[in-house]
Write an enzyme that holds these catalytic residues in place. Structure first.
Site, PDB file in Angstrom:
ATOM      1  CD1 TRP A 178      67.968  57.210  16.416  1.00 12.02           C
ATOM      2  CD2 TRP A 178      67.410  57.654  18.537  1.00 12.02           C
ATOM      3  NE1 TRP A 178      68.831  56.498  17.222  1.00 12.02           N
ATOM      4  CE2 TRP A 178      68.508  56.755  18.536  1.00 12.02           C
ATOM      5  CE3 TRP A 178      66.885  58.066  19.754  1.00 12.02           C
ATOM      6  CZ2 TRP A 178      69.083  56.275  19.709  1.00 12.02           C
ATOM      7  CZ3 TRP A 178      67.454  57.576  20.929  1.00 12.02           C
ATOM      8  CH2 TRP A 178      68.529  56.707  20.899  1.00 12.02           C
ATOM      9  CG  ASP A 179      62.034  59.319  12.459  1.00  7.65           C
ATOM     10  OD1 ASP A 179      62.517  60.462  12.430  1.00  7.65           O
ATOM     11  OD2 ASP A 179      62.105  58.535  11.502  1.00  7.65           O
TER      12      ASP A 179
END
Length: 466
Positions: A178-179
């Protein structure tokens, strides 16, 4: 500088500038999402200037560490960037940051940050100094609540669909997906905003939260719509691939391979290579199945694996590779990081990763990113040896030694808004500057560019006043 020889001229011509040459980005952020967005823009030619708190942010020493104790993680995410150190806990440092954001002419006025809830860095405040500002703010959750990749993943439902089918769960993934996706979306949104600003003069305030990235992605890929439709969550499958035929299989020499047959052509080839056509046909008839269909291969995956396993268990990796060579079957042996490194070092120039020698870190792997062809050659971003990068140096006088501020002070003290690592000027060397295809640059040295950047961008103001 990377040179290419023009046919018929006998002379060398400079490589074309990278697409974002002339664009200047100010970055205030730590950990992965914001630094990876800045790194993406830098690898496409932008000049990226890190603004760091005195003493460094919370991730400045994050593992893994190099030979000299510096963070390899931080070096990788911030390699090639410039580093300015300001006392962001003081009004003077905050003012200088706002002025840096507003400076830079037509190519400036771009800020990447994960600072939330700080009035001095609010969009309305910054926009007074630069009406056409492009401000990309990365958050944990919409509204600014703190979160990191690993907590977002736990809340997303994906951890309950990850791990061994019969093992204990839930399992969070190792890769901070997700980062990384948030960083990619941030860079893409900045490029779109730049295009609009070039045509209309309008700036933008963009907010990208890790939670929104996760929810959007899981919806796009069908995870959440499936749960909505069926009322049940997808279970963990180990190395089986949901909806098709994919599995790990052990070999005679103790190694294992990942095997995937996505299409009818892949499946036919796998059956032919393993000599299981007759048995597969009988199985199809008995189960009233059609294994040319992905869904049927997935539904009956366990019996198909039992049919194929003996062929693989009777052969070592070399024999399996020889049998599958030239076939359309998708497969790979499982490798460790050390296996990958050995291959990279043994075949220099074959990958977008290269081994460079760097003061302090010694021999270290570095990359200018995954995009090939920016040099006009079809090769990686830099086709030759890596440039030396900027000379390491200390922060300017009166900057890094300001009293009352320690590691993590400034934006990092407020939770989600931690400032992050420094960097060196990209590709510095004889005849090489920002925006030109070159090496990945040197690893960060905190505050090394403070004097030069403040003097350049703030109308010659005395750097020591920071």
């Amino acid at each position: 500088m990377v040179n290419s020889r023009s046919p018929g001229t006998g002379g060398a011509t400079a490589a074309p500038p990278l697409p974002l040459a002339g664009i200047r980005v100010i970055e205030v952020g730590s950990f992965v999402a914001v630094p990876s967005a800045g790194l993406t823009l830098l690898q496409l030619g932008a000049r990226v200037i890190r603004v760091d708190p005195v003493g460094g942010a919370p991730d400045v020493g994050r593992w893994p560490l190099g030979r000299d104790g510096r963070s390899l993680y931080w070096a990788g995410l911030n390699r090639g960037k410039e580093s300015v150190v300001l006392d962001l806990a003081a009004a003077r440092g905050q003012e200088l940051l706002r002025r840096l954001v507003a400076a830079g002419g037509p190519g400036g006025g771009i800020l990447l940050s994960n600072v939330a809830g700080q009035p001095w860095l609010a969009d309305a405040v910054l926009r007074r100094g630069r009406p056409d500002l492009i401000y990309a703010q990365v958050l944990g959750r919409p509204g600014g609540a703190s979160a990191v990749d690993y907590t977002i993943n736990a809340a997303s439902g994906l951890a309950h669909a990850t791990g061994p089918a019969a093992g204990p769960g839930p399992v969070n993934g190792t890769l901070p997906a997700w980062d990384l996706l948030a960083g990619s979306y941030t860079a893409s949104a900045v490029l779109a905003a730049l295009r609009r600003r070039d045509s209309s003069g309008h700036g933008a305030f963009l907010q990208i939260s890790l939670e929104d990235v996760a929810m959007a992605t899981l919806t796009t890929l069908g995870f959440l719509p499936e749960a909505h439709l069926t009322g049940s969550s997808r279970p963990p499958l180990g190395n089986h691939v949901y909806g098709t035929f994919g599995v790990d299989l052990p070999l005679a020499d103790g190694t294992s391979v990942m095997l995937v047959a996505l299409t009818p052509r892949h499946w036919r080839s796998l059956v032919q290579v393993t000599g299981t056509g007759r048995a597969v046909g009988a199985l199809e008839a008995a189960l009233e199945a059609d294994f040319s269909r992905e869904g049927d291969r997935y539904t009956h995956r366990h019996v198909l694996v039992a049919l194929l396993r003996p062929w693989f268990e009777a052969r070592n990796l070399e024999e399996v590779a020889a049998a599958l060579r030239g076939s359309p079957v998708l497969w790979s042996p499982f490798r460790r990081f050390t296996d990958v490194v050995a291959e990279l070092v043994a075949a220099p120039g074959s990958s977008v990763v290269t081994e460079i020698t760097e003061d302090g870190l010694g021999e270290v792997l570095a990359t200018t990113g995954p995009v090939r062809g920016m040099t006009g050659t079809g090769a990686a971003m830099w086709p030759g040896a890596a440039g030396p990068g900027a000379e390491p140096g200390a922060a300017g006088p009166g900057v890094a030694a300001e009293p009352g501020v320690g590691p993590g002070a400034g934006p990092g003290a407020a939770g989600p808004g931690a400032a992050a690592g420094p960097g060196a000027e990209p590709g510095v060397g004889p005849g090489v500057g920002p925006g030109v295809a070159a090496g990945p640059g040197a690893a960060p040295r905190l505050g090394q560019d403070t004097d030069a950047v403040l003097a350049e961008l703030l109308d010659g103001e005395e750097p020591s006043s920071a």
